[in-house]
Design an enzyme around this catalytic site. Structure first.
Site, PDB file in Angstrom:
ATOM      1  CG  LEU A   1      -0.885   3.265  -3.040  1.00 12.45           C
ATOM      2  CD1 LEU A   1      -1.241   1.953  -3.796  1.00 12.45           C
ATOM      3  CD2 LEU A   1      -2.366   4.296  -4.504  1.00 12.45           C
ATOM      4  CG  HIS A   2      -1.370   5.605   2.864  1.00 13.67           C
ATOM      5  ND1 HIS A   2      -1.796   4.407   3.937  1.00 13.67           N
ATOM      6  CD2 HIS A   2      -0.425   5.041   2.377  1.00 13.67           C
ATOM      7  CE1 HIS A   2      -0.741   4.322   4.241  1.00 13.67           C
ATOM      8  NE2 HIS A   2       0.250   4.189   3.284  1.00 13.67           N
TER       9      HIS A   2
END
Length: 93
Positions: A14-15
């Site tokens: 989740l970047h």
């Protein structure tokens, strides 16, 4: 409280781009949702900074939760998005 445990399907976790997709999707549900690492502190799923701050990696388990009306449908859709690493919120689940 409704809850879904799911492994992050985006290889990069989740970047940046996946976090942006997730935050937009969480906001679009219209339901307040929290996200946390498996044993971590929940944060607002509609906050880009909070989601980035989790540092969730690809394959890592996260927990989505909400106690609002309509939570089950919203969490099912968000869980599918995260697990499959989709580009947008699925229309149906």
């Amino acid at each position: 409280m409704a809850e879904r445990r799911v492994n992050v399907g985006w290889a990069e976790g989740l970047h940046a781009r996946p976090a942006s997709i997730f935050v937009r999707a969480a906001t679009a549900t219209g339901v307040p949702v929290t996200i946390a690492k498996a044993d971590g502190t929940p944060v607002n799923a509609a906050s880009m900074l909070a989601v980035l701050g989790l540092g969730a990696q690809g394959g890592e388990e996260i927990v989505l939760a909400s106690d609002a009306e309509g939570a089950d449908v919203a969490l099912d859709r968000l869980a599918k998005l995260v697990a499959e690493g989709l580009e947008e919120l699925p229309e149906t689940v």
